[in-house]
Design an enzyme around this catalytic site. Structure first.
Site, PDB file in Angstrom:
ATOM      1  N   GLN A 140      50.534  55.835  34.581  1.00  0.00           N
ATOM      2  CA  GLN A 140      51.282  54.689  35.089  1.00  0.00           C
ATOM      3  C   GLN A 140      52.235  54.106  34.050  1.00  0.00           C
ATOM      4  O   GLN A 140      52.874  53.094  34.299  1.00  0.00           O
ATOM      5  CB  GLN A 140      50.334  53.607  35.606  1.00  0.00           C
ATOM      6  CG  GLN A 140      49.524  52.877  34.559  1.00  0.00           C
ATOM      7  CD  GLN A 140      48.479  51.977  35.177  1.00  0.00           C
ATOM      8  OE1 GLN A 140      47.513  52.450  35.789  1.00  0.00           O
ATOM      9  NE2 GLN A 140      48.655  50.670  35.039  1.00  0.00           N
ATOM     10  N   ALA A 185      41.070  45.134  27.264  1.00  0.00           N
ATOM     11  CA  ALA A 185      41.629  43.872  26.738  1.00  0.00           C
ATOM     12  C   ALA A 185      41.201  42.729  27.661  1.00  0.00           C
ATOM     13  O   ALA A 185      42.013  41.928  28.116  1.00  0.00           O
ATOM     14  CB  ALA A 185      43.144  43.957  26.606  1.00  0.00           C
ATOM     15  N   HIS A 218      39.390  38.472  34.129  1.00  0.00           N
ATOM     16  CA  HIS A 218      38.538  39.597  34.535  1.00  0.00           C
ATOM     17  C   HIS A 218      37.112  39.120  34.823  1.00  0.00           C
ATOM     18  O   HIS A 218      36.476  39.579  35.773  1.00  0.00           O
ATOM     19  CB  HIS A 218      38.488  40.654  33.426  1.00  0.00           C
ATOM     20  CG  HIS A 218      39.784  41.337  33.153  1.00  0.00           C
ATOM     21  ND1 HIS A 218      40.511  41.111  32.010  1.00  0.00           N
ATOM     22  CD2 HIS A 218      40.496  42.241  33.880  1.00  0.00           C
ATOM     23  CE1 HIS A 218      41.606  41.850  32.031  1.00  0.00           C
ATOM     24  NE2 HIS A 218      41.623  42.532  33.154  1.00  0.00           N
ATOM     25  N   GLN A 264      50.565  45.268  43.167  1.00  0.00           N
ATOM     26  CA  GLN A 264      49.603  46.345  42.922  1.00  0.00           C
ATOM     27  C   GLN A 264      48.506  46.344  43.984  1.00  0.00           C
ATOM     28  O   GLN A 264      48.080  47.406  44.449  1.00  0.00           O
ATOM     29  CB  GLN A 264      48.988  46.168  41.533  1.00  0.00           C
ATOM     30  CG  GLN A 264      47.917  47.181  41.191  1.00  0.00           C
ATOM     31  CD  GLN A 264      47.449  47.028  39.763  1.00  0.00           C
ATOM     32  OE1 GLN A 264      48.068  47.504  38.827  1.00  0.00           O
ATOM     33  NE2 GLN A 264      46.335  46.337  39.578  1.00  0.00           N
ATOM     34  N   HIS A 294      39.562  39.460  29.565  1.00  0.00           N
ATOM     35  CA  HIS A 294      39.648  38.015  29.356  1.00  0.00           C
ATOM     36  C   HIS A 294      38.933  37.303  30.505  1.00  0.00           C
ATOM     37  O   HIS A 294      38.324  37.962  31.370  1.00  0.00           O
ATOM     38  CB  HIS A 294      41.110  37.567  29.243  1.00  0.00           C
ATOM     39  CG  HIS A 294      41.983  38.071  30.350  1.00  0.00           C
ATOM     40  ND1 HIS A 294      41.862  37.654  31.661  1.00  0.00           N
ATOM     41  CD2 HIS A 294      42.999  38.984  30.352  1.00  0.00           C
ATOM     42  CE1 HIS A 294      42.763  38.255  32.409  1.00  0.00           C
ATOM     43  NE2 HIS A 294      43.462  39.077  31.652  1.00  0.00           N
ATOM     44  N   GLU A 295      39.023  35.981  30.514  1.00  0.00           N
ATOM     45  CA  GLU A 295      38.288  35.204  31.510  1.00  0.00           C
ATOM     46  C   GLU A 295      38.752  35.477  32.943  1.00  0.00           C
ATOM     47  O   GLU A 295      37.989  35.276  33.895  1.00  0.00           O
ATOM     48  CB  GLU A 295      38.390  33.711  31.191  1.00  0.00           C
ATOM     49  CG  GLU A 295      37.587  33.300  29.970  1.00  0.00           C
ATOM     50  CD  GLU A 295      36.123  33.683  30.072  1.00  0.00           C
ATOM     51  OE1 GLU A 295      35.525  33.496  31.152  1.00  0.00           O
ATOM     52  OE2 GLU A 295      35.573  34.188  29.080  1.00  0.00           O
ATOM     53  N   MET A 337      42.013  48.011  32.539  1.00  0.00           N
ATOM     54  CA  MET A 337      42.494  48.791  31.407  1.00  0.00           C
ATOM     55  C   MET A 337      42.046  48.143  30.095  1.00  0.00           C
ATOM     56  O   MET A 337      42.633  48.372  29.040  1.00  0.00           O
ATOM     57  CB  MET A 337      44.017  48.946  31.450  1.00  0.00           C
ATOM     58  CG  MET A 337      44.497  49.779  32.614  1.00  0.00           C
ATOM     59  SD  MET A 337      46.026  50.702  32.323  1.00  0.00           S
ATOM     60  CE  MET A 337      47.180  49.385  31.976  1.00  0.00           C
ATOM     61  N   GLY A 386      42.758  40.823  40.900  1.00  0.00           N
ATOM     62  CA  GLY A 386      43.385  39.520  40.804  1.00  0.00           C
ATOM     63  C   GLY A 386      44.763  39.516  41.430  1.00  0.00           C
ATOM     64  O   GLY A 386      45.531  40.481  41.300  1.00  0.00           O
TER      65      GLY A 386
END
Length: 280
Positions: free
Chosen positions: A61, A32, A37, A154, A34-35, A30, A148
């Site tokens: 969601q 934003a 991801h 999830q 960061h490391e 979604m 992750g």
């Protein structure tokens, strides 16, 4: 790096690659980014011929429209980060590209796994997650999809959705990506104050101590009490701590109750809701 905005253009390009026996790694996000991801991108690049990342803030969601409105959108920075990390394709769909007018989330029967922990206070949330991931899988047609383990519940939902819908994709759970301090990377970390950022590693420290207690022979009740006491004496407000069976996500009473066990925690640093988990 090639950017697609429409599945009508994306899907044929992917099909052509798969017809050449190329493998496709996929990371749905979604934004934003960061490391954490980027660690998924790195894993995908190591295991596949091509890697694609989607960026889409999924409306179905969100229980609270205000949360949807406030969700951080950093598309320019995200694209820059993906380019730097060697991503091959980015899918940036609009709502209309994925949803029909007034379409709502599909209703799934996930048994109990969508009703505990995160699902308990967010009814319908995981239906929205499963709906959008199903749509993305059908558009991208990945060989493997990477998630992750910070969002472990999830992952279990997506595994069940894939099984129910008979989708041909391997779900690849990846270890939580942490800062050197132990803090799990999250888009929400950007909202932490300097003091909260300094304090936040205590969450993982408490989880690590809980695992050590288990290895010393303490039972579930003793460890749960320990964690609750630790948070009571910390800067954080504990929402819940659960020790569960990894498969069913049902709370266990004894460590002999399940083969694979994980502890889950949610705590607030001010108004910022932080989640983490650890394998026992």
């Amino acid at each position: 790096m090639v950017i697609f905005n429409e599945k009508e253009k994306l899907t044929p390009a992917i099909v052509e690659l798969k017809n050449q026996n190329k493998t496709i790694g996929f990371i749905p996000t979604m934004g934003a980014l960061h490391e954490g991801h980027m660690s998924l991108v790195k894993a995908s690049k190591a295991q596949n011929d091509y890697t694609i990342v989607s960026i889409f803030v999924n409306p179905t969601q969100f229980n609270n429209p205000e949360d949807l409105e406030k969700y951080p959108r950093t598309e320019e920075k995200d694209i820059e980060l993906l380019t730097k990390n060697g991503c091959d394709f980015v899918y940036l769909p609009t709502v209309n590209d994925l949803y029909a007018t007034n379409e709502v989330a599909k209703k799934y029967d996930f048994g109990t796994i969508d009703k505990v922990m995160e699902g308990a206070s967010r009814p319908g949330h995981f239906d929205g997650v499963a709906t959008i991931v199903s749509k993305l899988f059908r558009a991208v047609k990945p060989t493997r999809a990477y998630f992750g383990e910070k969002d472990f519940q999830q992952i279990r939902i997506i595994q069940e959705m894939v099984k129910q819908e008979g989708l041909d994709v391997l779900i690849m759970p990846m270890p939580i990506y942490r800062a050197e301090t132990g803090l799990a990377f999250s888009s929400r970390n950007a909202r932490l104050s300097t003091q909260q950022t300094d304090d936040a590693p205590q969450i993982y420290s408490i989880l690590s101590k809980a695992v050590a207690l288990k290895n010393d022979g303490k039972d579930v009740a003793e460890i749960t009490k320990f964690v609750e006491n630790e948070f009571a004496n910390s800067p954080f407000k504990l929402e819940y701590f659960e020790i569960t069976d990894e498969n069913s996500l049902e709370t266990i009473q004894h460590f002999s109750d399940a083969k694979n066990i994980r502890g889950f925690v949610v705590a607030y640093a001010g108004e910022v809701r932080l989640i983490d988990n650890i394998k026992f």
